[in-house]
Scaffold this motif. Structure first.
Motif, PDB file in Angstrom:
ATOM      1  N   ARG A 148       0.819  -1.212   0.000  1.00  8.16           N
ATOM      2  CA  ARG A 148       0.000   0.000   0.000  1.00  8.16           C
ATOM      3  C   ARG A 148       0.853   1.263   0.000  1.00  8.16           C
ATOM      4  O   ARG A 148       0.505   2.262  -0.629  1.00  8.16           O
ATOM      5  CB  ARG A 148      -0.934  -0.018   1.207  1.00  8.16           C
ATOM      6  CG  ARG A 148      -2.006  -1.117   1.118  1.00  8.16           C
ATOM      7  CD  ARG A 148      -2.664  -1.365   2.456  1.00  8.16           C
ATOM      8  NE  ARG A 148      -3.326  -0.167   2.955  1.00  8.16           N
ATOM      9  CZ  ARG A 148      -3.459   0.132   4.252  1.00  8.16           C
ATOM     10  NH1 ARG A 148      -2.938  -0.663   5.164  1.00  8.16           N
ATOM     11  NH2 ARG A 148      -4.093   1.226   4.614  1.00  8.16           N
ATOM     12  N   LEU A 149       1.978   1.226   0.701  1.00  6.85           N
ATOM     13  CA  LEU A 149       2.860   2.392   0.726  1.00  6.85           C
ATOM     14  C   LEU A 149       3.548   2.613  -0.609  1.00  6.85           C
ATOM     15  O   LEU A 149       3.826   3.754  -0.990  1.00  6.85           O
ATOM     16  CB  LEU A 149       3.912   2.230   1.828  1.00  6.85           C
ATOM     17  CG  LEU A 149       3.434   2.486   3.257  1.00  6.85           C
ATOM     18  CD1 LEU A 149       4.466   1.978   4.254  1.00  6.85           C
ATOM     19  CD2 LEU A 149       3.162   3.966   3.492  1.00  6.85           C
ATOM     20  N   THR A 150       3.849   1.541  -1.322  1.00  4.51           N
ATOM     21  CA  THR A 150       4.583   1.654  -2.586  1.00  4.51           C
ATOM     22  C   THR A 150       3.679   1.670  -3.811  1.00  4.51           C
ATOM     23  O   THR A 150       4.132   2.039  -4.898  1.00  4.51           O
ATOM     24  CB  THR A 150       5.555   0.471  -2.746  1.00  4.51           C
ATOM     25  OG1 THR A 150       4.804  -0.748  -2.792  1.00  4.51           O
ATOM     26  CG2 THR A 150       6.551   0.405  -1.608  1.00  4.51           C
ATOM     27  N   ALA A 151       2.412   1.248  -3.662  1.00  2.37           N
ATOM     28  CA  ALA A 151       1.519   1.021  -4.802  1.00  2.37           C
ATOM     29  C   ALA A 151       2.188   0.090  -5.807  1.00  2.37           C
ATOM     30  O   ALA A 151       1.994   0.210  -7.019  1.00  2.37           O
ATOM     31  CB  ALA A 151       1.103   2.336  -5.464  1.00  2.37           C
ATOM     32  N   GLY A 152       2.997  -0.832  -5.286  1.00  2.00           N
ATOM     33  CA  GLY A 152       3.756  -1.727  -6.151  1.00  2.00           C
ATOM     34  C   GLY A 152       3.476  -3.185  -5.859  1.00  2.00           C
ATOM     35  O   GLY A 152       2.840  -3.535  -4.850  1.00  2.00           O
ATOM     36  N   ASN A 153       3.966  -4.025  -6.718  1.00  2.00           N
ATOM     37  CA  ASN A 153       3.786  -5.471  -6.577  1.00  2.00           C
ATOM     38  C   ASN A 153       4.926  -6.043  -5.737  1.00  2.00           C
ATOM     39  O   ASN A 153       5.784  -6.786  -6.223  1.00  2.00           O
ATOM     40  CB  ASN A 153       3.751  -6.136  -7.961  1.00  2.00           C
ATOM     41  CG  ASN A 153       3.490  -7.624  -7.860  1.00  2.00           C
ATOM     42  OD1 ASN A 153       2.823  -8.095  -6.937  1.00  2.00           O
ATOM     43  ND2 ASN A 153       4.019  -8.392  -8.803  1.00  2.00           N
ATOM     44  N   VAL A 154       4.938  -5.685  -4.471  1.00  2.00           N
ATOM     45  CA  VAL A 154       5.977  -6.159  -3.556  1.00  2.00           C
ATOM     46  C   VAL A 154       5.738  -7.638  -3.267  1.00  2.00           C
ATOM     47  O   VAL A 154       4.633  -8.042  -2.910  1.00  2.00           O
ATOM     48  CB  VAL A 154       5.965  -5.352  -2.253  1.00  2.00           C
ATOM     49  CG1 VAL A 154       7.041  -5.863  -1.297  1.00  2.00           C
ATOM     50  CG2 VAL A 154       6.162  -3.866  -2.544  1.00  2.00           C
ATOM     51  N   THR A 155       6.778  -8.444  -3.424  1.00  2.00           N
ATOM     52  CA  THR A 155       6.658  -9.881  -3.194  1.00  2.00           C
ATOM     53  C   THR A 155       7.820 -10.369  -2.345  1.00  2.00           C
ATOM     54  O   THR A 155       8.895  -9.766  -2.316  1.00  2.00           O
ATOM     55  CB  THR A 155       6.663 -10.675  -4.517  1.00  2.00           C
ATOM     56  OG1 THR A 155       7.878 -10.376  -5.228  1.00  2.00           O
ATOM     57  CG2 THR A 155       5.457 -10.305  -5.379  1.00  2.00           C
ATOM     58  N   LEU A 156       7.597 -11.476  -1.649  1.00  2.00           N
ATOM     59  CA  LEU A 156       8.650 -12.106  -0.871  1.00  2.00           C
ATOM     60  C   LEU A 156       9.576 -12.876  -1.802  1.00  2.00           C
ATOM     61  O   LEU A 156       9.123 -13.637  -2.663  1.00  2.00           O
ATOM     62  CB  LEU A 156       8.049 -13.062   0.157  1.00  2.00           C
ATOM     63  CG  LEU A 156       9.049 -13.854   1.019  1.00  2.00           C
ATOM     64  CD1 LEU A 156       9.794 -12.920   1.963  1.00  2.00           C
ATOM     65  CD2 LEU A 156       8.333 -14.944   1.804  1.00  2.00           C
ATOM     66  N   SER A 157      10.868 -12.688  -1.628  1.00  2.00           N
ATOM     67  CA  SER A 157      11.852 -13.493  -2.352  1.00  2.00           C
ATOM     68  C   SER A 157      12.214 -14.695  -1.496  1.00  2.00           C
ATOM     69  O   SER A 157      12.826 -14.537  -0.435  1.00  2.00           O
ATOM     70  CB  SER A 157      13.106 -12.668  -2.658  1.00  2.00           C
ATOM     71  OG  SER A 157      14.166 -13.520  -3.070  1.00  2.00           O
ATOM     72  N   ASP A 158      11.843 -15.883  -1.946  1.00  2.00           N
ATOM     73  CA  ASP A 158      12.184 -17.086  -1.194  1.00  2.00           C
ATOM     74  C   ASP A 158      13.694 -17.246  -1.072  1.00  2.00           C
ATOM     75  O   ASP A 158      14.204 -17.701  -0.044  1.00  2.00           O
ATOM     76  CB  ASP A 158      11.572 -18.324  -1.866  1.00  2.00           C
ATOM     77  CG  ASP A 158      10.055 -18.342  -1.781  1.00  2.00           C
ATOM     78  OD1 ASP A 158       9.511 -17.745  -0.826  1.00  2.00           O
ATOM     79  OD2 ASP A 158       9.417 -18.940  -2.670  1.00  2.00           O
ATOM     80  N   GLU A 159      14.414 -16.844  -2.124  1.00  3.13           N
ATOM     81  CA  GLU A 159      15.861 -16.992  -2.115  1.00  3.13           C
ATOM     82  C   GLU A 159      16.508 -16.096  -1.066  1.00  3.13           C
ATOM     83  O   GLU A 159      17.383 -16.528  -0.298  1.00  3.13           O
ATOM     84  CB  GLU A 159      16.426 -16.673  -3.506  1.00  3.13           C
ATOM     85  CG  GLU A 159      17.922 -16.893  -3.620  1.00  3.13           C
ATOM     86  CD  GLU A 159      18.448 -16.602  -5.010  1.00  3.13           C
ATOM     87  OE1 GLU A 159      19.663 -16.795  -5.225  1.00  3.13           O
ATOM     88  OE2 GLU A 159      17.663 -16.170  -5.879  1.00  3.13           O
ATOM     89  N   ILE A 160      16.078 -14.831  -1.039  1.00  2.00           N
ATOM     90  CA  ILE A 160      16.628 -13.911  -0.045  1.00  2.00           C
ATOM     91  C   ILE A 160      16.219 -14.349   1.357  1.00  2.00           C
ATOM     92  O   ILE A 160      17.033 -14.361   2.294  1.00  2.00           O
ATOM     93  CB  ILE A 160      16.159 -12.474  -0.307  1.00  2.00           C
ATOM     94  CG1 ILE A 160      16.645 -11.986  -1.669  1.00  2.00           C
ATOM     95  CG2 ILE A 160      16.662 -11.536   0.794  1.00  2.00           C
ATOM     96  CD1 ILE A 160      16.048 -10.657  -2.087  1.00  2.00           C
ATOM     97  N   ASN A 161      14.952 -14.705   1.517  1.00  3.61           N
ATOM     98  CA  ASN A 161      14.457 -15.110   2.831  1.00  3.61           C
ATOM     99  C   ASN A 161      15.231 -16.309   3.378  1.00  3.61           C
ATOM    100  O   ASN A 161      15.649 -16.330   4.543  1.00  3.61           O
ATOM    101  CB  ASN A 161      12.968 -15.439   2.744  1.00  3.61           C
ATOM    102  CG  ASN A 161      12.352 -15.700   4.105  1.00  3.61           C
ATOM    103  OD1 ASN A 161      12.576 -14.955   5.058  1.00  3.61           O
ATOM    104  ND2 ASN A 161      11.582 -16.766   4.205  1.00  3.61           N
ATOM    105  N   GLU A 162      15.456 -17.304   2.525  1.00  7.73           N
ATOM    106  CA  GLU A 162      16.215 -18.474   2.968  1.00  7.73           C
ATOM    107  C   GLU A 162      17.645 -18.079   3.326  1.00  7.73           C
ATOM    108  O   GLU A 162      18.202 -18.557   4.333  1.00  7.73           O
ATOM    109  CB  GLU A 162      16.224 -19.546   1.880  1.00  7.73           C
ATOM    110  CG  GLU A 162      16.969 -20.809   2.291  1.00  7.73           C
ATOM    111  CD  GLU A 162      16.962 -21.880   1.218  1.00  7.73           C
ATOM    112  OE1 GLU A 162      17.555 -22.946   1.454  1.00  7.73           O
ATOM    113  OE2 GLU A 162      16.369 -21.651   0.141  1.00  7.73           O
ATOM    114  N   SER A 163      18.238 -17.215   2.514  1.00  8.14           N
ATOM    115  CA  SER A 163      19.600 -16.766   2.774  1.00  8.14           C
ATOM    116  C   SER A 163      19.696 -16.063   4.125  1.00  8.14           C
ATOM    117  O   SER A 163      20.668 -16.239   4.871  1.00  8.14           O
ATOM    118  CB  SER A 163      20.061 -15.826   1.657  1.00  8.14           C
ATOM    119  OG  SER A 163      21.406 -15.446   1.812  1.00  8.14           O
ATOM    120  N   GLU A 164      18.662 -15.278   4.452  1.00  6.14           N
ATOM    121  CA  GLU A 164      18.689 -14.528   5.704  1.00  6.14           C
ATOM    122  C   GLU A 164      18.269 -15.374   6.906  1.00  6.14           C
ATOM    123  O   GLU A 164      18.848 -15.261   7.993  1.00  6.14           O
ATOM    124  CB  GLU A 164      17.793 -13.298   5.583  1.00  6.14           C
ATOM    125  CG  GLU A 164      18.256 -12.320   4.522  1.00  6.14           C
ATOM    126  CD  GLU A 164      17.896 -10.892   4.844  1.00  6.14           C
ATOM    127  OE1 GLU A 164      17.718 -10.576   6.033  1.00  6.14           O
ATOM    128  OE2 GLU A 164      17.801 -10.092   3.904  1.00  6.14           O
TER     129      GLU A 164
END
Length: 312
Positions: A148-164
């Protein structure tokens, strides 16, 4: 602050500033998160979004990168809506730590109170204080407010999430310290896990510029037209950004640029010009404080050219 120039002049400024600084040497990608170390370090972008919704952009504007700590602004905005500014200040704080964003020493020196929602300890406390009945609800509310803040298609990156998630042992320790002191308001590992997810979403530089333009526009997204943040909650958010938005370089940023800002170790940086515009820049190489070297120079140049310093 001066009046904004014409659309043609603004686009020229963005183009000229990008050309001047997009190849600036210095800095290194964040290496403690494996995914971030692999992002091409030549990437760069600069975007202005005005409070009226006009967009001026240059560089790698389609590239989607990890939002990282800029997500703390979105979660803070959501928490302000949930419990109000005074509760945020009471439970989490509104002071700079003067130490790195993941400092355990900062906690220990202040009786395990995080002081700021924009350092890792305060961000996990913020996640834990959100109104939610489960980890999934907590996460979905955070993802929703980012969109809502970005009016964008923000999505979770499984690759980044797993890395973190597989390298966040330091943050897990911070979460337990918060919990032991009564400053984590849900299960500490739930707070840490959801916080790690919120940092692992993908955004473009324009997304960040829209987010900052939303704050510049009294909480109303200039692209979607949605009132995302109550106007009265915007000033406390900007105050928190001024205190700790660029970590232990925040005071220097206020001194040099004079705009509330927020950085992320993914290379993003945004700045808010109240009533006028949001500015965002992106490039992965970071300085010792964890702020993008090129993004700082690009935004500083725009602010100087347009006489945007709030204290000027």
């Amino acid at each position: 602050m001066s009046q904004l120039p014409s659309a043609k002049a603004l686009q020229h400024l963005v183009d000229e500033t990008f050309q001047q600084f997009h190849g600036l040497p210095g800095g290194e990608n964040a290496s403690y998160i494996p995914y971030l170390a692999s992002v091409p370090d030549e990437l760069a972008a600069l975007v202005i979004v005005t409070a009226n919704g006009d967009v001026y952009q240059a560089g790698d504007i389609e590239y989607r990168f990890a939002i990282e700590s800029i997500s703390k602004v979105a979660t803070l905005a959501l928490l302000m809506e949930d419990v109000g500014p005074e509760m945020v200040r009471e439970k989490i704080g509104a002071e700079p730590t003067g130490l790195p964003f993941n400092s355990v020493l900062a906690l220990c020196e202040h009786h395990d109170k995080p002081l700021s929602p924009l350092v890792n300890a305060g961000a996990m406390a913020s996640v834990s204080l959100l109104k939610a009945d489960s980890a999934e609800q907590r996460w979905q509310r955070i993802l929703d407010v980012q969109r809502r803040l970005t009016a964008g298609n923000v999505t979770l990156s499984d690759e980044i999430n797993e890395s973190e998630q597989t390298t966040n042992f330091h943050n897990r320790g911070i979460a337990w310290l918060l919990y032991a002191a009564g400053n984590c308001f849900c299960d500490p590992m739930e707070a840490c896990e959801v916080y790690t997810r919120q940092c692992s979403t993908l955004v473009t530089c324009k997304d960040l510029a829209v987010m900052s333009a939303t704050l510049a526009n009294h909480g109303k997204n200039p692209i979607s037209g949605e009132q995302v943040v109550t106007p009265e909650n915007v000033a406390p958010i900007l105050a928190e950004m001024t205190m700790e938005g660029l970590y232990d370089y925040s005071g220097d940023w206020a001194f040099e640029v004079g705009l509330p800002g927020k950085s992320g170790v993914g290379g993003g940086l945004l700045a808010v010009v109240p009533g006028k515009m949001g500015i965002a820049a992106f490039s992965p190489p970071l300085d010792e404080s964890g702020n993008s070297v090129r993004a700082q120079r690009m935004i500083a140049q725009v602010a100087k050219s347009l006489n945007l310093n709030l204290y000027g």
